[in-house]
Design a protein around this motif. Structure first.
Motif, mmCIF file in Angstrom:
data_model
loop_
_atom_site.group_PDB
_atom_site.id
_atom_site.type_symbol
_atom_site.label_atom_id
_atom_site.label_comp_id
_atom_site.label_asym_id
_atom_site.label_seq_id
_atom_site.Cartn_x
_atom_site.Cartn_y
_atom_site.Cartn_z
ATOM 1 N N LEU A 1 -9.239 1.524 6.268
ATOM 2 C CA LEU A 1 -9.170 2.687 7.159
ATOM 3 C C LEU A 1 -9.882 2.415 8.483
ATOM 4 N N VAL A 2 -10.947 1.637 8.427
ATOM 5 C CA VAL A 2 -11.644 1.269 9.669
ATOM 6 C C VAL A 2 -10.685 0.535 10.606
ATOM 7 N N GLU A 3 -9.812 -0.296 10.052
ATOM 8 C CA GLU A 3 -8.863 -1.075 10.867
ATOM 9 C C GLU A 3 -7.834 -0.193 11.574
ATOM 10 N N VAL A 4 -7.610 1.032 11.070
ATOM 11 C CA VAL A 4 -6.626 1.927 11.708
ATOM 12 C C VAL A 4 -7.298 3.230 12.165
ATOM 13 N N LYS A 5 -8.597 3.164 12.446
ATOM 14 C CA LYS A 5 -9.343 4.382 12.753
ATOM 15 C C LYS A 5 -8.870 5.072 14.033
ATOM 16 N N VAL B 1 0.866 -1.182 0.000
ATOM 17 C CA VAL B 1 0.000 0.000 0.000
ATOM 18 C C VAL B 1 0.901 1.231 0.000
ATOM 19 N N LEU B 2 0.742 2.078 -1.009
ATOM 20 C CA LEU B 2 1.604 3.252 -1.133
ATOM 21 C C LEU B 2 1.008 4.422 -0.362
ATOM 22 N N VAL B 3 1.718 4.867 0.667
ATOM 23 C CA VAL B 3 1.311 6.019 1.473
ATOM 24 C C VAL B 3 2.395 7.074 1.300
ATOM 25 N N VAL B 4 2.059 8.160 0.622
ATOM 26 C CA VAL B 4 3.056 9.169 0.259
ATOM 27 C C VAL B 4 2.638 10.527 0.813
ATOM 28 N N PHE B 5 3.520 11.130 1.610
ATOM 29 C CA PHE B 5 3.243 12.441 2.218
ATOM 30 C C PHE B 5 3.902 13.518 1.357
ATOM 31 N N LEU B 6 3.074 14.397 0.791
ATOM 32 C CA LEU B 6 3.551 15.520 -0.018
ATOM 33 C C LEU B 6 3.124 16.812 0.672
ATOM 34 N N PRO B 7 3.912 17.310 1.606
ATOM 35 C CA PRO B 7 3.476 18.447 2.428
ATOM 36 C C PRO B 7 3.124 19.698 1.632
ATOM 37 N N ASP B 8 3.749 19.900 0.476
ATOM 38 C CA ASP B 8 3.520 21.130 -0.279
ATOM 39 C C ASP B 8 2.491 20.991 -1.385
ATOM 40 N N ASP C 1 3.799 7.988 9.633
ATOM 41 C CA ASP C 1 4.654 6.807 9.476
ATOM 42 C C ASP C 1 3.998 5.549 10.055
ATOM 43 N N GLU C 2 3.360 5.691 11.205
ATOM 44 C CA GLU C 2 2.669 4.546 11.811
ATOM 45 C C GLU C 2 1.482 4.126 10.943
ATOM 46 N N PHE C 3 0.801 5.113 10.385
ATOM 47 C CA PHE C 3 -0.326 4.869 9.478
ATOM 48 C C PHE C 3 0.140 4.011 8.292
ATOM 49 N N ARG C 4 1.261 4.384 7.697
ATOM 50 C CA ARG C 4 1.815 3.632 6.564
ATOM 51 C C ARG C 4 2.178 2.213 6.994
ATOM 52 N N ARG C 5 2.858 2.116 8.123
ATOM 53 C CA ARG C 5 3.312 0.805 8.596
ATOM 54 C C ARG C 5 2.138 -0.132 8.853
ATOM 55 N N ARG C 6 1.128 0.364 9.534
ATOM 56 C CA ARG C 6 0.008 -0.521 9.903
ATOM 57 C C ARG C 6 -0.846 -0.912 8.697
ATOM 58 N N LEU C 7 -1.044 0.021 7.775
ATOM 59 C CA LEU C 7 -1.790 -0.339 6.563
ATOM 60 C C LEU C 7 -1.081 -1.465 5.816
ATOM 61 N N ASN C 8 0.229 -1.381 5.739
ATOM 62 C CA ASN C 8 0.988 -2.413 5.032
ATOM 63 C C ASN C 8 1.013 -3.725 5.798
ATOM 64 N N GLU C 9 1.096 -3.647 7.115
ATOM 65 C CA GLU C 9 1.057 -4.875 7.924
ATOM 66 C C GLU C 9 -0.284 -5.586 7.776
ATOM 67 N N ASN C 10 -1.344 -4.809 7.691
ATOM 68 C CA ASN C 10 -2.690 -5.384 7.622
ATOM 69 C C ASN C 10 -3.062 -5.886 6.226
ATOM 70 N N ALA C 11 -2.391 -5.373 5.189
ATOM 71 C CA ALA C 11 -2.777 -5.695 3.811
ATOM 72 C C ALA C 11 -2.514 -7.163 3.483
ATOM 73 N N LEU D 1 -2.421 6.209 -1.253
ATOM 74 C CA LEU D 1 -2.974 7.273 -0.411
ATOM 75 C C LEU D 1 -1.981 8.428 -0.403
ATOM 76 N N ILE D 2 -2.426 9.586 -0.867
ATOM 77 C CA ILE D 2 -1.584 10.775 -0.917
ATOM 78 C C ILE D 2 -2.014 11.721 0.199
ATOM 79 N N LEU D 3 -1.037 12.133 1.022
ATOM 80 C CA LEU D 3 -1.319 13.037 2.136
ATOM 81 C C LEU D 3 -0.675 14.396 1.887
ATOM 82 N N THR D 4 -1.370 15.445 2.306
ATOM 83 C CA THR D 4 -0.846 16.807 2.212
ATOM 84 C C THR D 4 -0.911 17.444 3.599
ATOM 85 N N ARG D 5 -0.216 18.554 3.743
ATOM 86 C CA ARG D 5 -0.218 19.255 5.036
ATOM 87 C C ARG D 5 -1.385 20.236 5.080
#
Length: 574
Positions: free
Chosen positions: A412-416, A358-365, A439-449, A387-391
């Motif tokens: 997402l329910v699993e990491v709510k 699961v690709l979780v990428v944080f793009l703050p700008d 970072d924890e969000f990324r780790r847990r989504l991948n662990e659960n997948a 999942l793309i995250l912004t600030r």
């Protein structure tokens, strides 16, 4: 090109009998069956459906109640405020209701939430502002079905509430082992997804619900039918722009709406067509989805959706010209910003996350309104849930796009416990969380997948394995009967194996067109064109001189000459 698995539809029917009955080829009959259109009535409606075959609006729950309330408010001169949404469906819905109610003499205005400041849908500040302005009735479109607490406030303030919406309805335990719909306390609630709805098509957009409401009000007020039909193009734009399935009634509306777009009386739409150098007589669902729609959406993404609505309502030539140009320039800016976001995301994936399921990428700008588009592009590139995250002001805000094998909302329910807010469905979701938890969000989504490598191989469906010998201008013309193409009615795909590559050359200023000459095993040659990065294509081809292709047949017109050619959509070198 990403590795893909080619699948051939094998759905059964008597294609010769269907062809004879409807005067089409067995090839076209097979494609229609592949779209799950079955039975004489459904096939006839698919091929030749017209406005008279649209469903009765009164089958929608609370439709007549809503109409009676609004008629009473108009007669009393009470103030009505439409509350729409900032996307293309919300803008078109608001336009239809505003123009329709104005025509009927209503004291009506509108409000559209700001994407960043307000977020999706009606909120308490909008309701309090309406009350302070002396508004008697709130009328929503493309939102409102989930606004339980907001409408409780509206009722406390003594306001009348009419909700028109098409979104899914929240459910709660009914106390007897079942579920019941959780509905806001509105005076009328028109939504095809209500359990008590008798409307045959639950998959209509918000603008279609608004359009149906105005249809009934016009009929009861004796407004000429042509005035209602004139607004069909806006229901069509919203249907395509909101990615509704182009099936059943939606197909009829889009087909008819596209015809009307070419002769539109709406100054704003004509100017938008002009600024994008489109031929008014050849507007397709593609042009709505990838040219006109993104321009109308650009205001809501980067400034305000009221810009697009102002264009649609504009009756001054100079002002319409200015607004259309501004929206086109905003969309061009949005494209550049999107590409920057995609490039940044790709670089991060290649550097850090290539092995993640699961690709979780944080793009703050990255602008938060572009996160969903960027997520979609990255999902297409890697065929992995993205999942793309912004600030944002309150932490990180994200948008996700998924693949068939991964239920994103359930994930997402699993990491709510990490999330401050989330919502969505199997293929897409939106969410917020504190930035320090990314970072924890990324780790847990991948662990659960529970995804496997097989899940990351996209499936491409072929309608017919069709040799070149079957291709002629009559078939190509007949395939036009299947338009408009889009979600739920995809453009047909044909396939042929073992083509000898007799010639190839890269063309175009940007070297993004490849011209091929292909020869089948019986020695028949056919020109083909591939729209892709030409240099990458040639590098992938290497020394190969044989390929399998998925294609769509077309006619190439050049200097007065008409020749058959293939538009290659996918390929495999041998």
């Amino acid at each position: 090109m990403i590795e893909s698995k080619w699948m051939l539809h094998a759905k059964k029917a008597d294609f010769n009998e269907i062809g004879t009955k409807f005067h089409i080829s067995p090839v076209t009959a097979r494609i229609i069956r592949n779209r799950d259109v079955m039975g004489e009535e459904a096939i006839g409606r698919y091929l030749f459906g017209n406005v008279d075959q649209m469903y009765d609006p009164r089958l929608l729950p609370d439709m007549e109640r809503a109409v009676e309330i609004l008629e009473g408010k108009i007669a009393a001169g009470a103030r009505i405020r439409i509350v729409g949404d900032y996307d293309i469906d919300g803008v078109c819905s608001t336009y239809i209701l505003y123009r329709g109610l104005k025509r009927l003499g209503a004291a009506v205005d509108y409000e559209i939430p700001d994407r960043v400041k307000d977020g999706y849908g009606i909120n308490e500040s909008i309701i309090r502002a309406a009350s302070a302005d002396g508004v008697d009735t709130i009328l929503t479109c493309d939102n409102g079905i989930a606004a339980v607490s907001q409408f409780e406030l509206a009722k406390e303030l003594g306001m009348t509430a009419v909700i028109t919406d098409h979104h899914d309805i929240q459910t709660v335990d009914d106390g007897a082992g079942g579920e019941r719909d959780l509905l806001p306390p509105a005076d009328a609630l028109v939504n095809p997804k209500r359990r008590d709805s008798r409307y045959p098509n639950g998959a209509i957009c918000g603008a279609m619900v608004a359009y149906k409401l105005i249809q009934v009000m016009y009929e009861r007020a004796g407004v000429p039918r042509d005035e209602w039909l004139e607004m069909m193009e806006f229901a069509a734009i919203a249907t395509v722009g909101d990615v509704m399935k182009l099936q059943d009634e939606n197909r009829i509306v889009v087909k008819e709406g596209l015809k009307r777009l070419g002769i539109s009386k709406n100054l704003g739409i004509r100017k938008l067509i002009e600024k994008n150098n489109l031929d008014p007589k050849a507007i397709s669902a593609y042009h709505i989805g990838f040219v006109i729609g993104p321009c109308l959406n650009a205001g809501g993404r980067l400034q305000t959706a009221k810009l697009a609505l102002s264009l649609l309502l504009c009756e001054d030539e100079g002002e319409a010209d200015r607004l259309a140009l501004e929206l086109k320039e905003l969309n061009d800016q949005r494209k550049d910003m999107t590409q920057q976001g995609v490039d940044q995301a790709v670089a991060l994936v290649e550097e850090r996350y290539l092995n993640d399921k699961v690709l979780v990428v944080f793009l703050p700008d990255c602008h938060e309104s572009l996160a969903g588009i960027v997520a979609g592009r990255i999902r297409e590139r890697y065929n992995k849930p993205t999942l793309i995250l912004t600030r944002s002001e309150d932490g990180a805000k994200g948008s996700g796009r998924s693949i068939e094998a991964y239920h994103m909302f359930n994930a997402l329910v699993e990491v709510k416990d990490l999330l401050t807010k989330f919502g969505g469905h199997p293929m897409a979701a939106g969410f917020s969380l504190p930035e320090e938890k990314v970072d924890e969000f990324r780790r847990r989504l991948n662990e659960n997948a529970m995804l496997t490598e097989e899940d990351f191989i996209p499936k491409i469906w072929i309608d017919v394995a069709m040799p070149f010998e079957y291709i002629n201008e009559a078939l190509i013309e007949e395939l036009e009967l299947l338009e408009p193409f889009g979600q739920g009615n995809e453009k047909p795909q044909f396939a042929q194996k073992g083509m000898v590559i007799r010639g190839s050359r890269v063309m175009g200023k940007n070297r993004n067109v490849v011209k091929l000459n292909l020869v089948n095993e019986r020695g028949l040659a056919m020109d083909a064109v591939v729209f892709t990065d030409g240099d990458e294509f040639v590098a992938e081809m290497g020394r190969s001189r044989m390929m399998d292709v998925i294609y769509y047949p077309s006619v190439n017109e050049y200097n007065g000459n008409r020749t058959l050619q293939l538009v290659v959509r996918n390929w495999k070198f041998r």
